[in-house]
Every structure is written in structure tokens, then in C-alpha cells.
Design an enzyme around this catalytic site. Sequence first.
Site, PDB file in Angstrom:
ATOM      1  N   CYS B  86     -31.490  21.787 -66.403  1.00 27.95           N
ATOM      2  CA  CYS B  86     -30.238  22.505 -66.630  1.00 27.95           C
ATOM      3  C   CYS B  86     -29.050  21.688 -66.091  1.00 27.95           C
ATOM      4  O   CYS B  86     -28.744  20.648 -66.641  1.00 27.95           O
ATOM      5  CB  CYS B  86     -30.323  23.902 -66.009  1.00 27.95           C
ATOM      6  SG  CYS B  86     -29.054  25.035 -66.598  1.00 27.95           S
ATOM      7  N   HIS B 194     -35.640  26.197 -68.003  1.00 24.98           N
ATOM      8  CA  HIS B 194     -36.067  26.181 -66.597  1.00 24.98           C
ATOM      9  C   HIS B 194     -37.587  26.339 -66.458  1.00 24.98           C
ATOM     10  O   HIS B 194     -38.065  27.459 -66.266  1.00 24.98           O
ATOM     11  CB  HIS B 194     -35.385  27.326 -65.844  1.00 24.98           C
ATOM     12  CG  HIS B 194     -33.945  27.106 -65.566  1.00 24.98           C
ATOM     13  ND1 HIS B 194     -33.491  26.550 -64.390  1.00 24.98           N
ATOM     14  CD2 HIS B 194     -32.841  27.367 -66.303  1.00 24.98           C
ATOM     15  CE1 HIS B 194     -32.160  26.486 -64.414  1.00 24.98           C
ATOM     16  NE2 HIS B 194     -31.746  26.979 -65.565  1.00 24.98           N
ATOM     17  N   GLU B 196     -39.350  25.717 -63.940  1.00 29.82           N
ATOM     18  CA  GLU B 196     -39.696  26.209 -62.597  1.00 29.82           C
ATOM     19  C   GLU B 196     -39.582  27.727 -62.497  1.00 29.82           C
ATOM     20  O   GLU B 196     -39.999  28.318 -61.515  1.00 29.82           O
ATOM     21  CB  GLU B 196     -38.817  25.508 -61.544  1.00 29.82           C
ATOM     22  CG  GLU B 196     -37.427  26.091 -61.321  1.00 29.82           C
ATOM     23  CD  GLU B 196     -36.414  25.776 -62.425  1.00 29.82           C
ATOM     24  OE1 GLU B 196     -36.821  25.349 -63.511  1.00 29.82           O
ATOM     25  OE2 GLU B 196     -35.212  26.002 -62.180  1.00 29.82           O
TER      26      GLU B 196
END
Lengths: 82, 223
Positions: B86, B194, B196
Site C-alpha cells: 500500500c 494488504h 498481512e
Amino acid sequence: MNYSVIVEVTLRPGIADPEGATIERALPALGFSGVRAVRAGKLFRFDIEALDAESALASAQSLSDRLLSNPVIEDAAVRLEE
Amino acid sequence: MTRVGVIVFPGSNCEYDALGAMAQLGVESELIFHSATTLGDVDAVILPGGFAHGDYLRPGALARFSPVMAAVSAFAAEGGAVLGICNGFQILTEAGLLPGALQKNRGLTFLCQSTTLVVASTHSVLTRAARVGQELVIPINHFSGAYTCDDATYDSLVAHDQIVLRYKDNPNGSRDDIAGVASEAGNVVGLMPHPERAMSTLLGSADGRVLLEGFVGLGASAR
């Protein structure tokens, strides 16, 4: 000498400008017809110490290319303030 | 044992998500502040999401001049694995470590939603454990995520197999549905989604694991 510089940062031709397109679409609702090709950009103004106007503009162009604009998508035009 | 460094800029806000994901994979990780001039003893680096330096001027424009970026550039030049997520992706493009740029989303809306990605290439440290055509459900959370580049850059990306992830349904106006790109060597990767935040089916998706496992060298083809 102290020089006042104006930098205009604009998207390069051909790069999509969703901000400009949105502004253009909003104008007819306000009664402004016939406005075309709206492009949004940024304007910076600052003072710079330099020996002469030429070197002031050269420094301004250099810092504009390095920081104020992203050369991948934007152009930076520098000029002295009137 | 892989050790991952997570860079923290003023305004980063996903650094603990990244640390948490590494912990779930059993990988050691540490935060590295943006003022550091060396990366220390790490095997891979993550630039996390957020709003580094307030995203003033342009996302990533000021962060690229943080002291730590010289060390990140040197690490990347030596072949080190670098991942920008990002805002981290935006920083890597501003720093010239990845080609192209991220522009405001088509439609000028901040997008916070789940997206389906399609793996386009396994020629990168992020996608090496996945397979081409694999679909991954990963969330996005951005305002400036429309990937942009000129025709010459695009042709070069295609020629060198650098487009690693595409959106199945393009949410933001990215050129050719591009969600993530890699450097020519494949060791530097950036993506707007994302991974994660996609580490657990309980929280919506665990599809980020195959990407991050590959990144830290736990993936099938990296073993």
C-alpha cells in the site's frame, strides 16, 4: 538576490485525471456550459536566493523535478513571479 | 532463520499488522525507524501501509528522502527481498525502486473492501510460492491506488514478466488491472492490497499467507 518563483505541476498529457474529470462533470449543474478539457494541478510559490534570475530558475526546476513533481506522471513548469 | 525488518515512517500505521503476520508465520521481525541509516541484521524488508509523512505533496514523495531509504536502496541493489504494501508500494515507486506511479482512484473514492486478485507471475519474492492463475481474496484500503505508467514502461513490464498480481474486478482504474509489480530481478515487489490483513479465515481470508510465506522463504517453491 531574492527571487519569487511560481511552480505549476500538472499531469502529463495522456495521464488520466479523475479530479479534472469530476470538476468538468460538475460544471453543467452550476450552469457553466461549454467547459472542456479540465485538468487539475498544483501551484507552489516560494522565494529563493540566487545570483541571477537564470540560476534561480535552474534551482527551482531542479527541486521541482526532484521533489515537487513525480516525473513519471507530472510536468513542472517554473517561472518568476511578476 | 529469516529475520524481517519493518520500516516505520512518521505516519505509518500498518507496521504492527506486518509484525503480527510475521509472528503467525513463526518469523522473527523488528521495527526499523525511518531515521536509521543501516538495516542491521535482517534478511528481508517490509515497507508497511499508512500515511508516511502525512502523504503530504504526494503519497511517498517525502518518505523516499527518509535516511533509511538509502539503506533500503542499497539492500535492494544487492538482491535483498523488499516488499512495499500500500503506502509502502507508493514509496517504492517514488524512490524509483519500482516502475510506474500510483494515482488517485478512478471515481475519487477511498476504497476499503475485499478484492479478488489473480496471480499473474510467480517471478517475484512475493508470488514465488503461489501459482499463476491462482485467485486470492485480499483487502484493499487506499485512495491513491490506480497504477499508472507510460506505454514504454508497460511494454517493459510485460516483456520482463514484472506484473505479478492483477485485480479480477478492477476497483480503482489501475492500468491493465495491475495490483502489484516487481522489479526486473523479482526481489523488490509492491502491491496495493494488504496480504498481512488476510492471515486468518476467522477474519475473512487467509489468502495472504501464500504470499508472505513465499516472501519469507517458507513457500513450496522456495524450500
